[in-house]
Design an enzyme around this catalytic site. Sequence first.
Site, mmCIF file in Angstrom:
data_model
loop_
_atom_site.group_PDB
_atom_site.id
_atom_site.type_symbol
_atom_site.label_atom_id
_atom_site.label_comp_id
_atom_site.label_asym_id
_atom_site.label_seq_id
_atom_site.Cartn_x
_atom_site.Cartn_y
_atom_site.Cartn_z
ATOM 1 N N GLU A 1 -52.229 -29.743 16.737
ATOM 2 C CA GLU A 1 -52.713 -29.114 17.967
ATOM 3 C C GLU A 1 -53.836 -28.116 17.660
ATOM 4 O O GLU A 1 -54.822 -28.045 18.396
ATOM 5 C CB GLU A 1 -51.540 -28.446 18.696
ATOM 6 C CG GLU A 1 -51.881 -27.732 19.980
ATOM 7 C CD GLU A 1 -52.544 -28.582 21.065
ATOM 8 O OE1 GLU A 1 -52.596 -29.805 20.935
ATOM 9 O OE2 GLU A 1 -53.046 -27.984 22.037
ATOM 10 N N ARG B 1 -62.242 -30.551 36.226
ATOM 11 C CA ARG B 1 -61.692 -31.832 35.802
ATOM 12 C C ARG B 1 -62.625 -32.558 34.842
ATOM 13 O O ARG B 1 -62.222 -33.530 34.208
ATOM 14 C CB ARG B 1 -61.438 -32.710 37.028
ATOM 15 C CG ARG B 1 -60.359 -32.164 37.950
ATOM 16 C CD ARG B 1 -60.412 -32.850 39.293
ATOM 17 N NE ARG B 1 -60.186 -34.279 39.178
ATOM 18 C CZ ARG B 1 -58.994 -34.852 39.300
ATOM 19 N NH1 ARG B 1 -57.938 -34.132 39.543
ATOM 20 N NH2 ARG B 1 -58.870 -36.151 39.193
ATOM 21 N N TRP C 1 -67.233 -39.050 36.593
ATOM 22 C CA TRP C 1 -67.154 -39.062 35.137
ATOM 23 C C TRP C 1 -67.389 -40.510 34.739
ATOM 24 O O TRP C 1 -66.583 -41.380 35.066
ATOM 25 C CB TRP C 1 -65.771 -38.587 34.708
ATOM 26 C CG TRP C 1 -65.618 -38.280 33.258
ATOM 27 C CD1 TRP C 1 -66.180 -37.248 32.569
ATOM 28 C CD2 TRP C 1 -64.824 -39.000 32.314
ATOM 29 N NE1 TRP C 1 -65.776 -37.283 31.265
ATOM 30 C CE2 TRP C 1 -64.956 -38.336 31.069
ATOM 31 C CE3 TRP C 1 -64.015 -40.130 32.374
ATOM 32 C CZ2 TRP C 1 -64.309 -38.770 29.915
ATOM 33 C CZ3 TRP C 1 -63.375 -40.552 31.227
ATOM 34 C CH2 TRP C 1 -63.518 -39.882 30.016
ATOM 35 N N CYS D 1 -63.156 -37.965 37.601
ATOM 36 C CA CYS D 1 -63.794 -37.943 38.917
ATOM 37 C C CYS D 1 -62.982 -37.125 39.919
ATOM 38 O O CYS D 1 -61.767 -37.012 39.816
ATOM 39 C CB CYS D 1 -63.898 -39.360 39.446
ATOM 40 S SG CYS D 1 -64.714 -40.479 38.323
ATOM 41 N N LYS E 1 -60.271 -33.324 32.191
ATOM 42 C CA LYS E 1 -58.975 -32.659 32.279
ATOM 43 C C LYS E 1 -57.863 -33.661 32.513
ATOM 44 O O LYS E 1 -56.768 -33.532 31.992
ATOM 45 C CB LYS E 1 -59.026 -31.640 33.433
ATOM 46 C CG LYS E 1 -57.763 -30.835 33.610
ATOM 47 C CD LYS E 1 -57.548 -29.910 32.433
ATOM 48 C CE LYS E 1 -56.240 -29.171 32.456
ATOM 49 N NZ LYS E 1 -55.864 -28.759 31.082
ATOM 50 N N ASN F 1 -62.366 -42.856 42.928
ATOM 51 C CA ASN F 1 -61.816 -42.544 41.603
ATOM 52 C C ASN F 1 -61.012 -43.756 41.146
ATOM 53 O O ASN F 1 -60.316 -44.360 41.958
ATOM 54 C CB ASN F 1 -60.855 -41.354 41.669
ATOM 55 C CG ASN F 1 -61.572 -40.045 41.942
ATOM 56 O OD1 ASN F 1 -62.790 -40.007 41.969
ATOM 57 N ND2 ASN F 1 -60.794 -38.990 42.135
ATOM 58 N N GLY F 2 -61.086 -44.074 39.867
ATOM 59 C CA GLY F 2 -60.319 -45.217 39.369
ATOM 60 C C GLY F 2 -61.256 -46.312 38.891
ATOM 61 O O GLY F 2 -62.440 -46.062 38.635
ATOM 62 N N GLU G 1 -62.020 -30.236 20.160
ATOM 63 C CA GLU G 1 -62.303 -30.420 21.589
ATOM 64 C C GLU G 1 -63.388 -29.480 22.087
ATOM 65 O O GLU G 1 -64.258 -29.879 22.842
ATOM 66 C CB GLU G 1 -61.036 -30.132 22.427
ATOM 67 C CG GLU G 1 -60.045 -31.259 22.492
ATOM 68 C CD GLU G 1 -58.820 -30.887 23.327
ATOM 69 O OE1 GLU G 1 -58.385 -31.726 24.115
ATOM 70 O OE2 GLU G 1 -58.283 -29.766 23.182
ATOM 71 N N HIS H 1 -52.570 -36.901 -0.511
ATOM 72 C CA HIS H 1 -52.790 -38.352 -0.535
ATOM 73 C C HIS H 1 -54.085 -38.727 0.182
ATOM 74 O O HIS H 1 -54.157 -39.760 0.846
ATOM 75 C CB HIS H 1 -51.595 -39.072 0.088
ATOM 76 C CG HIS H 1 -50.314 -38.784 -0.614
ATOM 77 N ND1 HIS H 1 -50.028 -39.251 -1.880
ATOM 78 C CD2 HIS H 1 -49.246 -38.020 -0.264
ATOM 79 C CE1 HIS H 1 -48.847 -38.808 -2.259
ATOM 80 N NE2 HIS H 1 -48.349 -38.044 -1.290
ATOM 81 N N LYS I 1 -57.573 -28.519 19.239
ATOM 82 C CA LYS I 1 -58.233 -27.462 20.027
ATOM 83 C C LYS I 1 -59.633 -27.227 19.481
ATOM 84 O O LYS I 1 -60.584 -27.137 20.230
ATOM 85 C CB LYS I 1 -57.452 -26.143 19.988
ATOM 86 C CG LYS I 1 -56.189 -26.075 20.826
ATOM 87 C CD LYS I 1 -56.380 -26.064 22.312
ATOM 88 C CE LYS I 1 -56.473 -27.392 22.930
ATOM 89 N NZ LYS I 1 -55.419 -28.291 23.121
HETATM 90 C C1 G6P Z 1 -56.952 -35.295 28.415
HETATM 91 C C2 G6P Z 1 -57.117 -33.797 28.272
HETATM 92 C C3 G6P Z 1 -56.153 -33.266 27.227
HETATM 93 C C4 G6P Z 1 -54.731 -33.673 27.579
HETATM 94 C C5 G6P Z 1 -54.602 -35.184 27.749
HETATM 95 C C6 G6P Z 1 -53.261 -35.567 28.332
HETATM 96 O O1 G6P Z 1 -57.429 -35.925 27.268
HETATM 97 O O2 G6P Z 1 -58.449 -33.475 27.912
HETATM 98 O O3 G6P Z 1 -56.243 -31.853 27.163
HETATM 99 O O4 G6P Z 1 -53.863 -33.230 26.578
HETATM 100 O O5 G6P Z 1 -55.596 -35.656 28.652
HETATM 101 O O6 G6P Z 1 -53.184 -35.049 29.634
HETATM 102 P P1 G6P Z 1 -51.851 -34.814 30.441
HETATM 103 O O7 G6P Z 1 -52.320 -34.275 31.749
HETATM 104 O O8 G6P Z 1 -51.192 -36.160 30.575
HETATM 105 O O9 G6P Z 1 -51.013 -33.866 29.680
#
Ligand code: G6P
Length: 608
Positions: A481, A27, A74, A2, A603, A100-101, A488, A504, A485
């Site tokens: 990672e 975000r 969100w 949010c 984000k 927000n929250g 996501e 395994h 990516k």
């Molecule tokens: C969300 C984002 C990720 C990020 C994670 C941790 O899930 O979509 O891309 O890695 O949060 O975020 P931070 O800001 O704590 O690195």
Amino acid sequence: MCGIVGYVGPNLANPVLVEGLRRLEYRGYDSAGIAVMNGNGLETRKAAGKISRLEEELAASPISGNTGIAHTRWATHGAPTQCNAHPHVDCKGHIAVVHNGIIENSSVLRKQLEANGHKFVSETDTETLAHLIEEAFEGSLEDAVIDALQEVEGTYGIAVISSDDPDKIVAARKGSPLLLGIGDNEFYVASDASAILAHTRDVIYLDDGDIAVLDRKGYHVLDERSRRLSRKVSRIDWDLDQIERGGFDHFMLKEIFEQGASIENTMRGRLLDGEGTSKLGGINLSDEELLQFDNVVITACGTSWHSALIGEHMLEEMARIPVEVEYASEFRYRNPIITDRTLCIVISQSGETADTLAAMREAKNRGAFTYGIVNVVGSSIARESDGGIYVHAGPEIGVASTKAFTCQVIALLLFTLKLARLRNLSVVRGREIIEAMRALPAQIRKILDSAPRIEDLAEEFKDSTNFLYLGRGYNFPTALEGALKLKEISYIHAEGYPAAEMKHGPIALIDAEMPVVFITPHDSVFDKVVSNVQEVKARGARVIAITTGEEPALAGKIDYEIRIPPTIEMLIPVLAVVPLQLLAYYIAVKRGANVDQPRNLAKSVTVE
Ligand code: G6P
């Protein structure tokens, strides 16, 4: 996640608010809304979906006024519908709230308020706030907000307006970031500086417990007992064009291409070449104190957790100190062994991830020294940690983290160098590492030159339904990672695995349909990984290999090769991840996905 923006001043609020919402789009959100005081009363417009839908609503039914608040939501409590979008209003439609929250005791509060005759229209926890403030209102909006918040358990960043105490915004923060923007007789509130940066660079980052009152004449900040507080005005030194796309099709691509420069920024002024160590201003510990730690715990979420795994390898290998890496969401509810001789490193791009923040607070309560590795300046983790290092990646807008990851690895290495040199790393080895670090930006740029080839590869694989990413040692986290990516942003199922562990379980999945991305640099485990490539190839998989040079041992075993320049083992992830980011990016684009704002992702996840 949010986003909040609010405006009070001589100009029309609408354009400022809608532009602010657009700046917050990155975000992640699924509905949006706006409330403006029109001189007679409050008017609200909301829409499910993108901000363009809200703009359509506003075009069909315009509203205008000089004081207003707006929100991108969100969904957490209740579906992403128009009705559940913020702002939420009280029974009379005199008070509007954006939030927000999470209000944790909202169902109890809602029952009580309903028993008192309040009528709810949405499924949200936020609506309880509007009714609570209505109940407490006796003429002063700030007094009502302060009273209402006494009843609330949970986290919030809120902005509130009321037609019964007009031309004023009251904002409050507990556990969800909020800042004030100070203009010339005009004032702003926002959850993120990018929302208001077009108008002012002077901001006040609110602390938990702060209540801010803004009107055309000025602003003041109160505590929970209405006592005035003094808060420092900070100056933002990054530019909006830094967060604009700069000619790239997407922010994510821009951010991938920025990585040479961003890691230069992480290193700038921090490397002591001759001494083979680093200089870290924000560490807040003397060398003697740094030597007192018995163990290190690193906690983080998502991509930041992957950089933590690389940090674990570095610290154990070079500083010879036991390190554990924990998902922040798990750590906070365990009974972890933390003492006052534990160093807790907290990694977060945003500095606001709720689980990471809570894990840090837990570690602090248990006596650990907390060290934040954070990108967003002034964020909660940056402010609450005992010491830390900003990674200086610059604003990262694409939801999928790219440049923050490579900068985090560099920041971890800077810290490792410092600690390792104090413990037992030789100056010669320290210098070799620094030399390799200094070569990275040019090496990254060289890899980026091969983007068109990776785009061709993406064409080949864009219709795959599964992917496996395999690596060992320092590159097991790289595999994780790479897979993250891809899933996501392209929504293709992908798994990262340690290359040998693959036999395994995941090996059962391998057939001619399964692309397998191997990270096979010429490092200490190269021969082992070659055997793993062989195992996969024997089962018909299509193999894409990331290599660091001509490899006769791989001849006939791989289908596609992406070459990266050689570097020292611990820095290979910084290079190897770049083609993986590009592969994910191009596949997602070719599948027509919304790369910068992938579905369901945010984000900055400021809820549990
Ligand atoms: C969300 C984002 C990720 C990020 C994670 C941790 O899930 O979509 O891309 O890695 O949060 O975020 P931070 O800001 O704590 O690195």
